[in-house]
Design a protein around this motif. Structure first.
Motif, mmCIF file in Angstrom:
data_model
loop_
_atom_site.group_PDB
_atom_site.id
_atom_site.type_symbol
_atom_site.label_atom_id
_atom_site.label_comp_id
_atom_site.label_asym_id
_atom_site.label_seq_id
_atom_site.Cartn_x
_atom_site.Cartn_y
_atom_site.Cartn_z
ATOM 1 N N LEU A 153 58.119 17.432 34.653
ATOM 2 C CA LEU A 153 58.414 18.287 33.510
ATOM 3 C C LEU A 153 57.202 18.236 32.594
ATOM 4 O O LEU A 153 56.746 17.157 32.215
ATOM 5 C CB LEU A 153 59.661 17.790 32.774
ATOM 6 N N ALA A 154 56.678 19.396 32.229
ATOM 7 C CA ALA A 154 55.425 19.448 31.482
ATOM 8 C C ALA A 154 55.514 20.432 30.332
ATOM 9 O O ALA A 154 56.333 21.359 30.337
ATOM 10 C CB ALA A 154 54.269 19.837 32.412
ATOM 11 N N THR A 155 54.663 20.213 29.333
ATOM 12 C CA THR A 155 54.472 21.178 28.246
ATOM 13 C C THR A 155 53.103 21.806 28.422
ATOM 14 O O THR A 155 52.100 21.098 28.617
ATOM 15 C CB THR A 155 54.559 20.493 26.869
ATOM 16 N N VAL A 156 53.060 23.143 28.348
ATOM 17 C CA VAL A 156 51.845 23.893 28.620
ATOM 18 C C VAL A 156 51.562 24.842 27.464
ATOM 19 O O VAL A 156 52.453 25.578 27.024
ATOM 20 C CB VAL A 156 51.984 24.707 29.930
ATOM 21 N N LEU A 157 50.330 24.843 26.970
ATOM 22 C CA LEU A 157 49.938 25.801 25.948
ATOM 23 C C LEU A 157 49.906 27.195 26.550
ATOM 24 O O LEU A 157 49.334 27.409 27.627
ATOM 25 C CB LEU A 157 48.561 25.440 25.389
ATOM 26 N N GLU A 175 65.986 17.547 34.567
ATOM 27 C CA GLU A 175 64.981 17.642 33.513
ATOM 28 C C GLU A 175 65.514 17.326 32.120
ATOM 29 O O GLU A 175 64.729 17.028 31.219
ATOM 30 C CB GLU A 175 64.382 19.057 33.505
ATOM 31 N N ILE A 176 66.822 17.394 31.925
ATOM 32 C CA ILE A 176 67.380 17.270 30.564
ATOM 33 C C ILE A 176 67.039 15.932 29.908
ATOM 34 O O ILE A 176 66.573 15.905 28.763
ATOM 35 C CB ILE A 176 68.901 17.514 30.592
ATOM 36 N N PRO A 177 67.239 14.761 30.574
ATOM 37 C CA PRO A 177 66.907 13.495 29.906
ATOM 38 C C PRO A 177 65.419 13.326 29.611
ATOM 39 O O PRO A 177 65.041 12.535 28.753
ATOM 40 C CB PRO A 177 67.387 12.429 30.902
ATOM 41 N N ALA A 178 64.554 14.066 30.329
ATOM 42 C CA ALA A 178 63.104 13.923 30.136
ATOM 43 C C ALA A 178 62.575 14.790 29.011
ATOM 44 O O ALA A 178 61.412 14.645 28.622
ATOM 45 C CB ALA A 178 62.373 14.264 31.435
ATOM 46 N N PHE A 179 63.404 15.680 28.469
ATOM 47 C CA PHE A 179 62.929 16.638 27.460
ATOM 48 C C PHE A 179 62.497 15.941 26.176
ATOM 49 O O PHE A 179 61.402 16.200 25.651
ATOM 50 C CB PHE A 179 64.029 17.656 27.172
ATOM 51 N N VAL A 180 63.339 15.057 25.641
ATOM 52 C CA VAL A 180 63.027 14.390 24.368
ATOM 53 C C VAL A 180 61.794 13.491 24.490
ATOM 54 O O VAL A 180 60.876 13.585 23.669
ATOM 55 C CB VAL A 180 64.248 13.604 23.863
#
Length: 337
Positions: A153-157, A175-180
């Motif tokens: 799970l990643a955050t991308v600009l 993916e839900i527990p990894a979001f925070v």
């Protein structure tokens, strides 16, 4: 899009300034050297940062195996090896053991902080909002034996497509527990977080808004009351606000977008606006045209001002199905694109 490490890193080269001074290599080596070293102290010939830096440079240079990385280290110019602090020449087996022991999350955090620093400037109050997508992807080629493939799970600009944070999801989870934890290390002020329907969770919305950010989240069947409320909005009376046309994969597609401000609000924390997508898809072979409406989407702005406009970067995010709504160790591991 491929999740191969080679392709992802080569795409990241497009945002690197070729005029950067050679000292940047030293900075990368020092960044990676701050990671916890899983090796025993006795017998270390090369620093952790040096070995990881040469692996990164080798992959950027086209290496596709541990032997290729070792050959790259042996053929690298002396000044390059000096800048990254590489004293000896590592063998492929040494690199393999190190990469199997290294903490992937720690590497992701270190590189993510560095990429965030170089890929985007701090957001000022008078600057437009910055789009930040949260999405997951299973890494190709990471399944081995009875073990499941690695899912990241990643955050991308949105603009530079640079990954600035990443987490590996647990083998028996989603993916839900990894979001925070994924967003914990990021400064979210002035950002718009976009995510798919899995992350349309009240806890996620509360976390985003409490950090000074805004969100655009997809609404599907997991939010039945919200989805029903959005479908009852007077979309026919709302003027068209955005339209795009694209041709790809043997079809032409027209997307239409409408925005509706709802007061006192929608059935979701801090959501005050809804977005409706409608797609007209034409098969270029058969000439058949289908209309696929995507129910509304909700988003949050701290000012709750109905005059707020949609950031240009968020308009690029596509709905993935006709029911989507936008709401305002030892195995391979790569950054998804």
């Amino acid at each position: 899009m491929s999740s191969s490490l080679i392709g992802v890193l080569q795409r990241h080269c497009g945002i690197i300034d070729p005029c950067r001074p050679p000292e940047e290599l030293t900075s990368l080596h020092e960044t990676l050297d701050q990671l916890p070293d899983p090796r025993r102290v006795r017998g270390r010939r090369c620093g952790l940062g040096s070995l990881l830096a040469v692996c990164l440079l080798a992959v950027l240079g086209g290496a596709t195996s541990l032997a290729g990385i070792a050959r790259f280290a042996a053929d690298a110019p002396f000044d390059v090896r000096t800048r990254i602090g590489l004293g000896g020449l590592p063998r492929a087996t040494t690199l393999g053991r190190l990469l199997s022991l290294i903490d992937g999350d720690a590497v992701d955090d270190a590189i993510g902080v560095r990429l965030a620093r170089h890929a985007a400037d701090p957001v000022e109050d008078d600057q437009p909002l910055v789009g930040l997508a949260v999405d997951g992807k299973t890494v190709r080629g990471s399944r081995s034996g009875d073990k499941k493939a690695v899912h990241l799970l990643a955050t991308v600009l949105h603009e530079s497509q640079a990954v600035i944070s990443q987490r590996q999801t647990a083998a028996k989870s989603n993916e839900i527990p990894a979001f925070v934890p994924l967003l914990d290390r990021l400064d979210l002020h002035g950002h718009v977080i976009t995510a798919d329907a899995m992350h349309t969770q009240t806890d996620h919305a509360e976390q985003i808004t409490s950090r000074g950010a805004h969100y655009i989240l997809v609404v599907k069947g997991n939010q039945k009351k919200l989805r029903s409320q959005q479908r009852r909005l007077p979309w026919r009376e709302i003027p068209l606000q955005h339209r795009t046309r694209e041709r790809a994969h043997g079809r032409g597609e027209i997307r239409r977008l409408k925005v509706c401000t709802v007061q006192p609000g929608l059935l979701f924390p801090h959501a005050v606006q809804a977005i409706e997508f409608k797609r007209l898809r034409t098969n270029r072979t058969t000439g058949k045209t289908t209309i696929r409406p995507a129910t509304a989407s909700s988003w949050h702005f701290g000012s709750e001002d109905s005059s707020c406009t949609i950031p240009r970067c968020t308009r690029r995010r596509r709905a993935k199905s006709s029911d989507e709504v936008q709401l305002t160790g030892s195995r391979p591991r790569a950054r998804p694109a």
